[in-house]
Scaffold this motif. Structure first.
Motif, PDB file in Angstrom:
ATOM      1  N   LEU A 145       0.829  -1.205   0.000  1.00  0.00           N
ATOM      2  CA  LEU A 145       0.000   0.000   0.000  1.00  0.00           C
ATOM      3  C   LEU A 145       0.863   1.255   0.000  1.00  0.00           C
ATOM      4  N   ASP A 146       1.974   1.212   0.711  1.00  0.00           N
ATOM      5  CA  ASP A 146       2.873   2.367   0.723  1.00  0.00           C
ATOM      6  C   ASP A 146       3.437   2.608  -0.677  1.00  0.00           C
ATOM      7  N   ARG A 147       3.773   1.524  -1.367  1.00  0.00           N
ATOM      8  CA  ARG A 147       4.265   1.649  -2.739  1.00  0.00           C
ATOM      9  C   ARG A 147       3.167   2.200  -3.651  1.00  0.00           C
ATOM     10  N   ALA A 148       1.946   1.716  -3.475  1.00  0.00           N
ATOM     11  CA  ALA A 148       0.832   2.211  -4.289  1.00  0.00           C
ATOM     12  C   ALA A 148       0.616   3.699  -4.068  1.00  0.00           C
ATOM     13  N   ARG A 149       0.738   4.139  -2.821  1.00  0.00           N
ATOM     14  CA  ARG A 149       0.549   5.557  -2.525  1.00  0.00           C
ATOM     15  C   ARG A 149       1.616   6.407  -3.222  1.00  0.00           C
ATOM     16  N   GLU A 150       2.853   5.941  -3.191  1.00  0.00           N
ATOM     17  CA  GLU A 150       3.911   6.693  -3.873  1.00  0.00           C
ATOM     18  C   GLU A 150       3.660   6.765  -5.378  1.00  0.00           C
ATOM     19  N   LEU A 151       3.213   5.665  -5.974  1.00  0.00           N
ATOM     20  CA  LEU A 151       2.946   5.673  -7.410  1.00  0.00           C
ATOM     21  C   LEU A 151       1.787   6.600  -7.755  1.00  0.00           C
TER      22      LEU A 151
END
Length: 354
Positions: A271-277
Protein backbone atom coordinates in the motif's frame (compact mmCIF):
# COMPACT_ATOMS: atom_id res chain seq x y z
CA UNK A 1 -7.90 20.30 -9.98
CA UNK A 2 -9.40 23.60 -8.91
CA UNK A 3 -7.31 26.71 -9.38
CA UNK A 4 -7.26 27.46 -5.64
CA UNK A 5 -5.47 24.16 -4.97
CA UNK A 6 -2.35 25.60 -6.61
CA UNK A 7 -2.12 28.37 -4.02
CA UNK A 8 0.51 27.40 -1.41
CA UNK A 9 -1.02 26.54 1.95
CA UNK A 10 0.10 28.62 4.94
CA UNK A 11 2.51 26.87 7.34
CA UNK A 12 0.81 24.35 9.58
CA UNK A 13 1.31 25.59 13.13
CA UNK A 14 2.51 22.93 15.59
CA UNK A 15 2.67 23.75 19.30
CA UNK A 16 4.73 21.35 21.42
CA UNK A 17 3.64 21.65 25.06
CA UNK A 18 6.73 21.42 27.27
CA UNK A 19 5.70 20.45 30.80
CA UNK A 20 8.06 20.49 33.77
CA UNK A 21 10.35 17.43 33.77
CA UNK A 22 9.56 16.68 30.14
CA UNK A 23 11.20 13.55 28.75
CA UNK A 24 13.99 14.88 26.48
CA UNK A 25 13.73 12.28 23.74
CA UNK A 26 9.94 12.61 23.57
CA UNK A 27 10.40 16.37 23.19
CA UNK A 28 13.06 16.00 20.50
CA UNK A 29 11.08 13.61 18.31
CA UNK A 30 8.46 16.02 16.90
CA UNK A 31 11.04 18.76 16.50
CA UNK A 32 13.39 16.47 14.56
CA UNK A 33 10.66 15.01 12.35
CA UNK A 34 8.88 18.22 11.43
CA UNK A 35 11.97 20.29 10.70
CA UNK A 36 13.13 17.53 8.34
CA UNK A 37 10.08 17.93 6.08
CA UNK A 38 11.10 19.51 2.74
CA UNK A 39 9.69 22.94 2.02
CA UNK A 40 9.12 23.92 5.67
CA UNK A 41 5.36 23.30 5.68
CA UNK A 42 5.31 23.17 9.50
CA UNK A 43 5.97 26.02 11.90
CA UNK A 44 7.06 24.57 15.26
CA UNK A 45 6.74 26.39 18.59
CA UNK A 46 7.81 25.18 22.03
CA UNK A 47 5.28 26.44 24.55
CA UNK A 48 4.56 26.10 28.26
CA UNK A 49 2.64 27.87 30.99
CA UNK A 50 4.91 30.84 30.30
CA UNK A 51 7.93 31.56 28.13
CA UNK A 52 10.81 30.43 30.36
CA UNK A 53 13.51 27.76 30.76
CA UNK A 54 11.93 24.40 31.62
CA UNK A 55 13.92 21.66 33.34
CA UNK A 56 13.78 18.27 31.64
CA UNK A 57 13.66 14.90 33.39
CA UNK A 58 17.37 14.55 32.56
CA UNK A 59 18.25 17.69 34.53
CA UNK A 60 19.13 20.13 31.76
CA UNK A 61 16.86 23.01 30.77
CA UNK A 62 15.05 23.76 27.52
CA UNK A 63 14.10 27.33 26.61
CA UNK A 64 10.39 27.64 25.93
CA UNK A 65 9.65 30.61 23.70
CA UNK A 66 5.86 30.97 24.15
CA UNK A 67 3.11 30.60 26.71
CA UNK A 68 -0.26 28.90 26.40
CA UNK A 69 -1.33 31.39 23.74
CA UNK A 70 0.59 29.21 21.27
CA UNK A 71 -1.90 26.41 21.91
CA UNK A 72 -4.77 28.73 21.04
CA UNK A 73 -3.08 29.60 17.74
CA UNK A 74 -1.93 26.09 16.78
CA UNK A 75 -3.37 23.68 14.21
CA UNK A 76 -1.76 20.70 15.98
CA UNK A 77 -0.82 20.44 19.65
CA UNK A 78 1.68 17.77 20.74
CA UNK A 79 2.20 16.74 24.37
CA UNK A 80 5.46 14.82 24.94
CA UNK A 81 5.84 12.52 27.92
CA UNK A 82 6.79 13.88 31.33
CA UNK A 83 7.73 12.56 34.77
CA UNK A 84 6.23 11.89 37.15
CA UNK A 85 3.10 11.42 35.08
CA UNK A 86 0.93 10.92 38.19
CA UNK A 87 1.09 14.56 39.27
CA UNK A 88 -1.76 17.01 38.94
CA UNK A 89 -1.28 19.42 36.06
CA UNK A 90 -2.12 23.13 36.31
CA UNK A 91 -5.74 23.90 35.54
CA UNK A 92 -4.66 26.51 32.99
CA UNK A 93 -2.83 23.84 31.01
CA UNK A 94 -5.76 21.42 31.01
CA UNK A 95 -8.17 24.19 30.04
CA UNK A 96 -5.95 25.24 27.11
CA UNK A 97 -5.84 21.64 25.85
CA UNK A 98 -9.61 21.15 26.24
CA UNK A 99 -10.35 24.41 24.44
CA UNK A 100 -8.05 23.47 21.56
CA UNK A 101 -9.92 20.19 21.24
CA UNK A 102 -13.27 21.98 21.30
CA UNK A 103 -12.09 24.24 18.47
CA UNK A 104 -11.36 21.17 16.34
CA UNK A 105 -7.57 21.31 16.60
CA UNK A 106 -5.51 18.13 16.33
CA UNK A 107 -4.26 16.82 19.69
CA UNK A 108 -1.32 14.40 19.85
CA UNK A 109 0.49 12.73 22.75
CA UNK A 110 3.75 10.84 22.95
CA UNK A 111 4.26 8.28 25.73
CA UNK A 112 2.94 9.55 29.10
CA UNK A 113 1.67 12.71 27.46
CA UNK A 114 -1.55 10.70 27.15
CA UNK A 115 -2.14 11.32 30.87
CA UNK A 116 -2.38 15.06 30.15
CA UNK A 117 -4.93 14.51 27.37
CA UNK A 118 -6.90 12.18 29.62
CA UNK A 119 -6.86 14.67 32.50
CA UNK A 120 -8.23 17.32 30.13
CA UNK A 121 -11.12 15.01 29.20
CA UNK A 122 -9.95 14.72 25.58
CA UNK A 123 -9.65 10.92 25.63
CA UNK A 124 -13.10 10.27 27.13
CA UNK A 125 -14.90 7.65 25.04
CA UNK A 126 -11.89 7.19 22.77
CA UNK A 127 -9.34 4.48 22.11
CA UNK A 128 -5.82 5.48 23.17
CA UNK A 129 -2.42 4.10 24.06
CA UNK A 130 0.66 5.00 26.07
CA UNK A 131 3.87 3.26 27.10
CA UNK A 132 2.97 -0.34 27.94
CA UNK A 133 4.40 0.05 31.47
CA UNK A 134 1.78 2.69 32.29
CA UNK A 135 -1.18 1.48 30.22
CA UNK A 136 -2.91 -0.29 33.13
CA UNK A 137 -2.57 2.82 35.25
CA UNK A 138 -4.03 5.02 32.52
CA UNK A 139 -6.99 2.64 32.18
CA UNK A 140 -7.55 2.54 35.95
CA UNK A 141 -7.37 6.31 36.44
CA UNK A 142 -9.54 7.10 33.43
CA UNK A 143 -12.08 4.28 33.01
CA UNK A 144 -13.89 6.08 30.17
CA UNK A 145 -10.77 5.71 28.01
CA UNK A 146 -10.34 2.50 26.00
CA UNK A 147 -6.63 1.84 26.50
CA UNK A 148 -4.80 -0.52 24.13
CA UNK A 149 -1.41 -1.37 25.66
CA UNK A 150 -0.17 -3.37 22.69
CA UNK A 151 -0.08 -0.97 19.73
CA UNK A 152 2.50 1.61 18.62
CA UNK A 153 -0.02 4.39 18.17
CA UNK A 154 -3.73 5.07 17.84
CA UNK A 155 -5.23 7.42 15.25
CA UNK A 156 -8.71 8.60 16.25
CA UNK A 157 -8.79 11.34 13.64
CA UNK A 158 -8.62 14.53 15.69
CA UNK A 159 -6.83 12.82 18.60
CA UNK A 160 -3.73 10.63 18.27
CA UNK A 161 -1.71 8.90 20.98
CA UNK A 162 1.50 6.88 20.86
CA UNK A 163 3.51 4.52 22.99
CA UNK A 164 6.96 5.42 24.27
CA UNK A 165 10.07 6.79 22.61
CA UNK A 166 10.50 5.22 19.14
CA UNK A 167 6.74 4.90 18.70
CA UNK A 168 6.65 8.69 18.81
CA UNK A 169 8.75 8.72 15.63
CA UNK A 170 6.27 6.35 13.99
CA UNK A 171 3.37 8.59 15.00
CA UNK A 172 5.01 11.80 13.78
CA UNK A 173 5.86 10.15 10.45
CA UNK A 174 2.24 9.00 10.31
CA UNK A 175 1.15 12.63 10.73
CA UNK A 176 3.41 13.70 7.87
CA UNK A 177 1.98 10.87 5.77
CA UNK A 178 -1.56 11.99 6.59
CA UNK A 179 -0.80 15.62 5.81
CA UNK A 180 1.58 15.44 2.86
CA UNK A 181 1.52 11.89 1.50
CA UNK A 182 3.65 8.76 1.53
CA UNK A 183 6.42 10.12 -0.68
CA UNK A 184 7.19 13.01 1.67
CA UNK A 185 6.94 10.80 4.76
CA UNK A 186 9.31 8.27 3.24
CA UNK A 187 11.77 11.03 2.33
CA UNK A 188 11.72 12.28 5.92
CA UNK A 189 12.20 8.73 7.20
CA UNK A 190 15.26 8.31 4.99
CA UNK A 191 16.67 11.59 6.30
CA UNK A 192 16.18 10.35 9.86
CA UNK A 193 17.48 6.85 9.01
CA UNK A 194 14.19 5.50 10.33
CA UNK A 195 11.84 2.79 9.16
CA UNK A 196 9.60 4.48 6.57
CA UNK A 197 6.40 2.89 7.80
CA UNK A 198 5.42 0.93 10.86
CA UNK A 199 1.68 0.43 11.15
CA UNK A 200 0.11 1.69 14.38
CA UNK A 201 -1.29 -1.76 15.11
CA UNK A 202 2.13 -3.36 15.48
CA UNK A 203 3.14 -4.58 18.91
CA UNK A 204 4.98 -2.24 21.29
CA UNK A 205 7.49 -4.78 22.49
CA UNK A 206 8.89 -8.22 21.77
CA UNK A 207 7.12 -10.83 23.89
CA UNK A 208 9.68 -13.56 23.18
CA UNK A 209 13.37 -12.68 22.81
CA UNK A 210 15.34 -13.86 19.82
CA UNK A 211 16.96 -17.24 20.23
CA UNK A 212 20.15 -16.81 22.29
CA UNK A 213 22.01 -19.32 20.15
CA UNK A 214 21.68 -16.99 17.16
CA UNK A 215 22.93 -13.61 18.35
CA UNK A 216 22.83 -10.82 15.81
CA UNK A 217 20.58 -12.68 13.37
CA UNK A 218 18.11 -10.29 11.72
CA UNK A 219 15.60 -10.46 8.90
CA UNK A 220 16.33 -6.91 7.73
CA UNK A 221 18.04 -8.17 4.55
CA UNK A 222 15.02 -10.29 3.67
CA UNK A 223 12.65 -7.37 4.24
CA UNK A 224 14.81 -5.19 1.99
CA UNK A 225 14.86 -7.95 -0.63
CA UNK A 226 11.05 -8.20 -0.47
CA UNK A 227 10.53 -4.43 -0.85
CA UNK A 228 12.44 -4.60 -4.15
CA UNK A 229 10.10 -7.39 -5.34
CA UNK A 230 6.65 -6.27 -4.21
CA UNK A 231 5.35 -6.82 -7.75
CA UNK A 232 6.20 -10.54 -7.50
CA UNK A 233 4.29 -13.33 -5.72
CA UNK A 234 5.75 -13.30 -2.21
CA UNK A 235 4.76 -16.08 0.14
CA UNK A 236 6.03 -16.99 3.59
CA UNK A 237 7.87 -20.05 2.19
CA UNK A 238 9.61 -17.87 -0.42
CA UNK A 239 10.60 -15.26 2.18
CA UNK A 240 11.77 -18.02 4.50
CA UNK A 241 13.88 -19.56 1.74
CA UNK A 242 15.63 -16.23 1.21
CA UNK A 243 16.35 -16.07 4.94
CA UNK A 244 17.52 -19.74 4.92
CA UNK A 245 14.94 -20.70 7.54
CA UNK A 246 12.04 -23.06 7.87
CA UNK A 247 8.75 -21.21 7.26
CA UNK A 248 7.46 -21.64 10.82
CA UNK A 249 10.75 -20.46 12.31
CA UNK A 250 10.80 -17.52 9.91
CA UNK A 251 7.24 -16.49 10.78
CA UNK A 252 7.95 -16.57 14.52
CA UNK A 253 11.14 -14.57 14.15
CA UNK A 254 9.44 -12.06 11.83
CA UNK A 255 6.76 -11.31 14.43
CA UNK A 256 9.45 -11.05 17.12
CA UNK A 257 11.41 -8.50 15.10
CA UNK A 258 8.59 -6.41 13.64
CA UNK A 259 5.56 -6.95 15.87
CA UNK A 260 3.48 -8.02 12.87
CA UNK A 261 3.09 -11.03 10.59
CA UNK A 262 4.86 -11.34 7.22
CA UNK A 263 1.60 -11.01 5.27
CA UNK A 264 0.44 -7.96 7.24
CA UNK A 265 3.84 -6.36 6.72
CA UNK A 266 3.71 -7.10 2.99
CA UNK A 267 0.27 -5.50 2.71
CA UNK A 268 1.49 -2.33 4.43
CA UNK A 269 4.56 -2.20 2.17
CA UNK A 270 2.47 -2.70 -0.97
CA UNK A 271 0.00 0.00 0.00
CA UNK A 272 2.87 2.37 0.72
CA UNK A 273 4.26 1.65 -2.74
CA UNK A 274 0.83 2.21 -4.29
CA UNK A 275 0.55 5.56 -2.53
CA UNK A 276 3.91 6.69 -3.87
CA UNK A 277 2.95 5.67 -7.41
CA UNK A 278 -0.34 7.55 -7.14
CA UNK A 279 1.50 10.64 -5.91
CA UNK A 280 4.36 10.63 -8.40
CA UNK A 281 3.11 9.05 -11.64
CA UNK A 282 0.19 9.16 -14.03
CA UNK A 283 -0.13 5.37 -14.06
CA UNK A 284 -3.64 3.97 -14.30
CA UNK A 285 -4.97 2.19 -11.24
CA UNK A 286 -4.70 -1.24 -12.87
CA UNK A 287 -1.02 -0.62 -13.70
CA UNK A 288 -0.38 0.44 -10.10
CA UNK A 289 -2.13 -2.66 -8.78
CA UNK A 290 0.28 -4.74 -10.89
CA UNK A 291 3.40 -2.86 -9.84
CA UNK A 292 2.75 -3.00 -6.11
CA UNK A 293 1.65 -6.64 -6.09
CA UNK A 294 -2.02 -6.21 -5.22
CA UNK A 295 -3.20 -7.83 -8.44
CA UNK A 296 -6.43 -6.29 -9.66
CA UNK A 297 -7.77 -2.73 -9.45
CA UNK A 298 -10.69 -4.00 -7.36
CA UNK A 299 -8.27 -5.52 -4.85
CA UNK A 300 -6.32 -2.25 -4.65
CA UNK A 301 -9.55 -0.28 -4.14
CA UNK A 302 -10.71 -2.76 -1.50
CA UNK A 303 -7.57 -2.33 0.61
CA UNK A 304 -7.53 1.44 0.13
CA UNK A 305 -11.11 1.66 1.35
CA UNK A 306 -10.64 -0.68 4.31
CA UNK A 307 -7.26 0.56 5.49
CA UNK A 308 -7.01 4.18 4.35
CA UNK A 309 -10.70 5.05 4.31
CA UNK A 310 -10.53 6.49 0.79
CA UNK A 311 -10.17 5.49 -2.86
CA UNK A 312 -7.04 5.54 -5.05
CA UNK A 313 -8.60 8.29 -7.20
CA UNK A 314 -9.41 10.47 -4.19
CA UNK A 315 -5.96 9.87 -2.74
CA UNK A 316 -4.31 10.95 -5.99
CA UNK A 317 -6.48 14.08 -6.16
CA UNK A 318 -5.40 15.02 -2.63
CA UNK A 319 -1.67 14.31 -2.86
CA UNK A 320 -0.48 14.27 -6.48
CA UNK A 321 0.59 17.84 -7.24
CA UNK A 322 2.05 16.82 -10.61
CA UNK A 323 1.56 13.39 -12.14
CA UNK A 324 4.13 12.13 -14.63
CA UNK A 325 3.17 10.33 -17.84
CA UNK A 326 2.91 6.56 -17.76
CA UNK A 327 6.44 5.32 -18.58
CA UNK A 328 5.05 2.06 -19.85
CA UNK A 329 3.24 -0.90 -18.46
CA UNK A 330 4.97 -4.01 -17.19
CA UNK A 331 2.67 -7.03 -17.01
CA UNK A 332 3.52 -8.90 -13.83
CA UNK A 333 1.98 -11.89 -12.12
CA UNK A 334 1.06 -10.82 -8.60
CA UNK A 335 0.34 -12.37 -5.26
CA UNK A 336 -3.15 -13.07 -4.01
CA UNK A 337 -4.97 -10.54 -1.84
CA UNK A 338 -3.84 -10.16 1.73
CA UNK A 339 -5.93 -9.81 4.90
CA UNK A 340 -6.69 -6.16 5.75
CA UNK A 341 -5.86 -4.37 8.98
CA UNK A 342 -8.48 -2.37 10.92
CA UNK A 343 -9.23 0.91 9.10
CA UNK A 344 -8.30 4.34 10.43
CA UNK A 345 -10.76 7.16 9.76
CA UNK A 346 -10.52 9.01 6.43
CA UNK A 347 -7.98 11.82 6.38
CA UNK A 348 -7.53 14.98 4.33
CA UNK A 349 -4.36 16.47 2.94
CA UNK A 350 -2.73 19.32 4.83
CA UNK A 351 -2.35 21.16 1.53
CA UNK A 352 -6.11 21.43 1.34
CA UNK A 353 -6.59 22.99 4.76
CA UNK A 354 -8.56 26.23 4.43
Amino acid sequence: MREEAAIPAPPHRVAVLVLDDVLPLDLGIPAQVFIAVPGDPYRLTLCGRTARPVTTAAGFAVTVTAGLEAIREADTVIVPGYAPHRRELPRTVLTALAEAHARGRRLVSICTGAFALAAAGILDGRKATTHWKYADELAARYPTVSVDPHVLYVDEGQVLTSAGVAAGIDLCLHLVRRDLGARTANEVARTLVSAPHRDGGQAQYIKRPLAPEEPGVTLAATREWAVARLHEPLTVPRLAAHAHMAPRTFARRFVAETGTTPLQWLLAARLDRARELLETTGLAVDHIADRCGLGSPSNLRLHFRRILGTTPTAYRAAFAATAQPDPGRARITTAAGLPPSPPPPPQRALARRR
